[in-house]
Design an enzyme around this catalytic site. Structure first.
Site, PDB file in Angstrom:
ATOM      1  N   HIS A 277       0.356  -1.135  -0.365  1.00 62.19           N
ATOM      2  CA  HIS A 277       0.159   0.283   0.099  1.00 62.19           C
ATOM      3  C   HIS A 277       1.092   1.157  -0.001  1.00 62.19           C
ATOM      4  O   HIS A 277       0.533   2.215  -0.289  1.00 62.19           O
ATOM      5  CB  HIS A 277      -1.034   0.277   1.212  1.00 62.19           C
ATOM      6  CG  HIS A 277      -1.772   1.160   1.164  1.00 62.19           C
ATOM      7  ND1 HIS A 277      -3.496   0.942   0.716  1.00 62.19           N
ATOM      8  CD2 HIS A 277      -2.056   2.846   1.414  1.00 62.19           C
ATOM      9  CE1 HIS A 277      -3.642   2.135   0.922  1.00 62.19           C
ATOM     10  NE2 HIS A 277      -3.750   3.444   1.541  1.00 62.19           N
TER      11      HIS A 277
ATOM     12  N   HIS B 164     -10.116   2.430  -0.777  1.00 62.47           N
ATOM     13  CA  HIS B 164     -10.154   1.915  -0.351  1.00 62.47           C
ATOM     14  C   HIS B 164     -10.936   1.137   0.237  1.00 62.47           C
ATOM     15  O   HIS B 164     -12.353   0.208   1.061  1.00 62.47           O
ATOM     16  CB  HIS B 164     -10.897   3.288   0.837  1.00 62.47           C
ATOM     17  CG  HIS B 164     -10.296   3.264   1.924  1.00 62.47           C
ATOM     18  ND1 HIS B 164     -11.164   3.474   4.130  1.00 62.47           N
ATOM     19  CD2 HIS B 164      -9.069   3.704   2.663  1.00 62.47           C
ATOM     20  CE1 HIS B 164     -10.387   3.238   3.978  1.00 62.47           C
ATOM     21  NE2 HIS B 164      -8.327   3.586   3.828  1.00 62.47           N
TER      22      HIS B 164
END
Length: 972
Positions: free
Chosen positions: A230, A302
């Site tokens: 990430h 997300h």
């Protein structure tokens, strides 16, 4: 004393929440749920007497016109349910989960003279007594509460206090990594939710062996956060040996050599005319806008948190991406939001859901609500987006959120200076968001909701709005040197990134906490929301702190940028961590991957020769990926800030699908920002290269369709893929990246920012004990940001006047592969759209020239559903019919099959409306480019399409076409 305020609808008022539960229970197959009554509850811990609470409830908590309430004192005794009301269930947040309503209520109670030590909220439901146990359990699990953040209490509440946390007793934790073999390293990686590879764990072991000590837990966590997929994008930046039908090639840094490489090539070609300002080096990309302001844009994902807790995941997704421009340069002012969602079909049978998976309709409603609430409360218009449905998003929905913002030309860059204080601003730190960055880098399983529930953050838009306002004031007063968002990884990533070239010393006990009991490591890696980290010179600290206090925003110095080149972490003077910045940022072993791609066969699509295509057109309009998204759009405020020019819905009833949004960020100027997107995951099943090319083409042509200058369109990439440790999966990603590079260079559209989200797969054990994995389709979102010199020249897609001439711009090809016609007809095979990379830029330039000359009354891009769908949408949006003949199109394209002419989804095409008096001038603009006269706008409220002298192939009323388009997602 602990009090309970229970609030219900007054007698005679509709209990809408109760009715919703009944309706959705039946949708879940829980037919024995016949009646549900609901209440909302405030739990208030206070020394105030009953009279004081009664007064506060009247003033703040209850709408006396439509609600009644009761007040009970708990203090360890049961709050009794009224006799005969049914089976009682109360839903509360789990300890440590942020309760924004409770926080606001606590502040408001103090304002009215009723101070509270703690406040909590709950929802209460009474079910009919004879509800089946299995039905009640299903409703509890699937509808009433989300186990990631909530708990259900059966029967009356019995509690003494709602106060959270207890004092933390410091104990330094050492992880004996030097003595671990490879198997133990991987066990630590998984069970500790580090999600690092064996090579990475070995590198960490070797580093600390060189220091002749084992790491503390906080040091290990710091490395894991920094090295997570990430945060570091290690796959796209890794070494990849790629093989396809053209041979083999080696990438040393795949992202740099493809997506970023395209931008480098474009900027070199532009030379002195380069309009990029800052790309791929800050939280958002920046391009030039006018003499005083530049504009920046960022789109984030997300996904994993939204799969576990849709509302909170999406809520903090939009909250996080708003903070990206705020943390870009010295801070940018948000002007618009965008969102794109990918869900499984909402009619998925409940009984088919794998364990641990929320129902797609529940996910969709939660995600939409989360984005809606945050954007609306921030006062930022949500102006553009899209929604895609595919069975493969079951268990792993995709949530893309974007924000564009304006920044002064002299505030686009920042520099951390040695000696600057590390200052945390905004929300307090709690346990929400622990392991969020590493969790987002891992595969989801049926256990993720339980194991990684703490990775879900809870947002508070009101707090963030206050933070945005005070930061922009501080920026203009020159009170800080640098700023960044405290996002994935929390302080560990924010401070680690800002101090990469200086070093930093952090005093963890100084961080403001939501409640007691957090360990030093939890403080460091929590991703609690609404926080920014700034570098503030010591001589400006007092002025900065006072400014924040005057706006009700908390600002705390938690350390100093040291100049040592090391990250030093302290807790009440105790040394708890020390890692070299060089190891954090440059010590990760390079990812070395194998990637392969084998092109799929392209069998011809067996096109049916139907006498009429009315039903096929209605089926396409009513398919989930084409149908109206009005139910979502109308929940968003797209008018706030007063700059919206072209809205998401246009036409006589403001319900036609706009191609792009146009926003005027400065109300004293007519210059505009244009935003759009392009995406079609179905094309990726055929060839990701052309999927990427088609996505860029769609994103650009959407901008051009409303009036954007094609010479000033910037784009962003968001790759959402499955497990790239499989060579064939990584190969498809590389293939898409190559398509991005070639198309962006051909179109002159630089990538200015991007984001990848990998391992989007859901793994579970089926009823036979077999492990099953559901991988998302390869999903590439291209977001585009264009500019208009004068927004008064913007064009919309709705038809304007009967008698005007209709043209198709661009060439139709036999490209039904992955089309919506193939989808609704159940057809396989065919060729997917392949944009002409040489001709497309010429077409875009010509369309823009026609708009600048005022020659187009309406313009609509051809995408999902092809020509027939575009004509239908333009017609019912404008309340006017069309009369079209396909003869000229058949001749120009060399295609005889009516279905291909109607429904091919070939790229770089538009339908435009031109006044008869302007036809000659218009045709002159397109000399040498593919252009076909189709017919005219009609007064009759019908779409009539003929095929030469043959029979009519479509003859449908606008009402029936519009109903087919609006019905599928017309949810309550």
């Amino acid at each position: 004393m602990l009090w309970e305020v229970e609030i219900r609808p007054t007698a005679g008022e509709i209990d809408r929440e109760g009715l919703r539960i009944v309706s959705e229970s039946h949708a879940l197959g829980a037919g024995s749920v016949r009646q549900v009554r609901s209440a909302r509850v405030f739990l208030i811990e206070t020394e105030q007497d009953e009279a004081g609470l009664q007064s506060a409830a009247h003033k703040l908590l209850v709408d006396r016109v439509v609600e009644d309430y009761s007040l009970r004192r708990l203090d360890g005794q049961a709050a009794l349910a009224s006799a005969g009301e049914g089976l009682l269930r109360t839903v509360l947040f789990k300890p440590g989960v942020t309760d924004n309503v409770a926080l606001s209520t606590q502040k408001a109670l103090a304002d009215v003279g009723c101070p509270a030590t703690a406040v909590g909220t709950a929802r209460r439901y009474w079910f009919n007594d004879d509800v089946a146990t299995a039905d009640l359990q299903r409703v509890q699990q699937r509808l009433l509460a989300n186990d990631a953040i909530e708990r259900i209490i059966a029967g009356p509440l019995q509690m003494d206090s709602i106060a959270l946390g207890s004092e933390y007793r410091f104990q330094l934790t050492i992880v004996p990594i030097r003595g671990m073999d490879d198997a133990a390293l991987m066990t630590l990686s998984k069970q500790g939710q580090l999600y690092l590879s064996l090579a990475e764990m070995q590198t960490i072991r070797q580093y600390f062996a060189g220091l002749d000590r084992d790491p503390t837990d906080i040091e290990l966590e710091s490395v894991a956060q920094t090295w997570s997929e990430h945060c570091s994008h290690k796959t796209l930046k890794g070494r990849i040996r790629y093989r396809d039908e053209h041979g083999e090639r080696q990438f040393e840094n795949m992202l740099k050599e493809t997506v970023f490489g395209a931008t480098v090539a474009i900027r070199e070609k532009l030379g002195a005319d380069d309009w990029c300002v800052s790309v791929f080096q800050d939280n958002a990309g920046i391009v030039k806008f006018d003499e005083t302001q530049n504009v920046c844009f960022k789109v984030e994902t997300h996904n994993h948190p939204s799969a576990i807790e849709p509302y909170g995941g999406a809520n903090t997704g939009i909250g996080g991406v708003i903070r990206d421009p705020l943390g870009t340069g010295m801070g940018a002012r948000p002007i618009l939001n965008t969102d794109v969602f990918c869900f499984a079909p909402p009619d998925t049978p409940v009984e088919s859901l794998p364990p641990g998976v929320l129902h797609p309709k529940m996910v969709a409603k939660g995600v939409v609500s989360g984005v809606r609430d945050y954007g609306n409360r921030m006062g930022i218009p949500t102006v553009n987006g899209a929604v895609f449905f595919d069975e493969r998003y079951l268990g792993n929905p995709l949530v893309y959120c974007g924000t564009a913002a304006m920044i002064p030309v002299d505030k686009c860059f920042k520099e951390v200076l040695v000696g600057d204080l590390i200052v945390a601003v905004g929300g307090r730190t709690g346990r929400d968001g622990i392991h969020g960055a590493t969790f987002s880098s891992a595969e989801l399983t049926e256990e993720s909701e339980t194991v990684s529930g703490g990775a879900v953050q809870i947002g508070n838009a009101v707090t963030e709005k206050m933070v945005v306002d005070v930061i922009l004031r501080a920026r203009d007063l020159d009170l800080y040197s640098a700023i960044t968002d405290c996002g994935a990884g929390g302080f560990s990533s924010a401070v680690g990134e800002m101090g990469e070239h200086t070093g930093a010393e952090v005093w963890l006990e100084q961080a403001p906490l939501k409640y007691a009991g957090l360990s030093y490591t939890e403080i460091w890696i929590s991703e609690a929301q609404e926080r920014m980290v700034l570098a503030v010179p010591e001589d400006k600290w007092e002025a900065f702190r006072d400014l924040c206090a005057s706006e009700g925003v908390e600002a705390t110095a938690i350390g100093k940028f040291s100049g040592t080149g090391k990250l030093v972490l302290k807790y009440h003077g105790q040394h708890v961590g020390e890692v070299a910045m060089s190891f954090l940022h440059d010590g990760r072993p390079p990812v070395v991957r194998e990637a392969t791609f084998t092109p799929a066969a392209e069998p011809p699509c067996p096109v049916p020769d139907l006498p009429r295509y009315d039903d096929a057109l209605k089926a396409i309009l009513g398919s989930l990926n084409v149908c109206s998204k009005e139910w979502i759009i109308r929940q968003y405020d797209h008018e706030v800030q007063a700059g919206s020019v072209v809205k998401p819905l246009v036409g006589i009833a403001c319900d036609g699908p706009s191609d792009a949004a146009v926003v005027r960020p400065d109300l004293k100027s007519n210059r505009g920002v244009v935003v759009a997107n392009g995406m079609n995951p179905r094309y990726g099943d055929f060839d990701p290269y052309w999927m990427a090319a088609a996505a860029i083409d769609e994103a650009v042509r959407n901008c051009v369709a409303v009036g954007a200058d094609p010479a000033r369109i910037a784009i962003l990439d968001n790759f959402c893929w499955g497990n790239t440790e499989r060579p064939e999966t990584l190969g498809s990603l590389v293939r898409a990246a190559l398509g991005c590079k070639d198309t962006a260079i051909a179109y002159g559209t630089p990538f200015i920012s991007g984001k990848d989200s990998l391992n989007n797969e859901f793994s579970y054990q089926d009823a036979n004990g077999q492990r099953q994995t559901v991988a998302i389709p390869s999903s590439l979102l291209i977001s585009s940001m264009g500019q208009m010199e004068d927004v008064s020249q913007a064009v919309t897609m709705d038809l304007k006047a009967a008698g005007n001439v209709l043209y198709q711009i661009g060439a139709t090809k036999d490209e039904l592969g992955g089309s919506h016609f193939a989808l609704v007809q159940g057809l396989a095979g065919g060729r997917i759209p392949r944009p002409d990379l040489q001709q497309a830029p010429q077409i875009f330039t010509a369309v823009h020239a026609a708009i600048r000359q005022g020659l187009l009354k309406s313009c609509h891009d051809l995408s999902e559903g092809g020509l027939a769908a575009a004509l239908a949408e333009m017609a019912f949006a404008g309340g006017l019919g069309v009369k079209v003949d396909l003869t000229g199109l058949a001749k120009d394209s060399g295609i005889a099959q009516t279905a291909v002419l109607l429904f091919s989804e070939s790229a770089t095409r538009f339908v435009v409306e031109v006044a008869p008096a302007d036809a000659t001038a218009f045709e002159k603009v397109f000399a040498g480019l593919p252009l076909t006269r189709l017919g005219t706008v009609a007064t009759a409220d019908r779409v009539v399409i003929a095929s030469g002298a043959g029979p009519t192939v479509i003859d449908a009323g606008l009402g029936e076409l519009k109903q087919a388009w609006q019905q599928p997602l017309a949810w309550d």
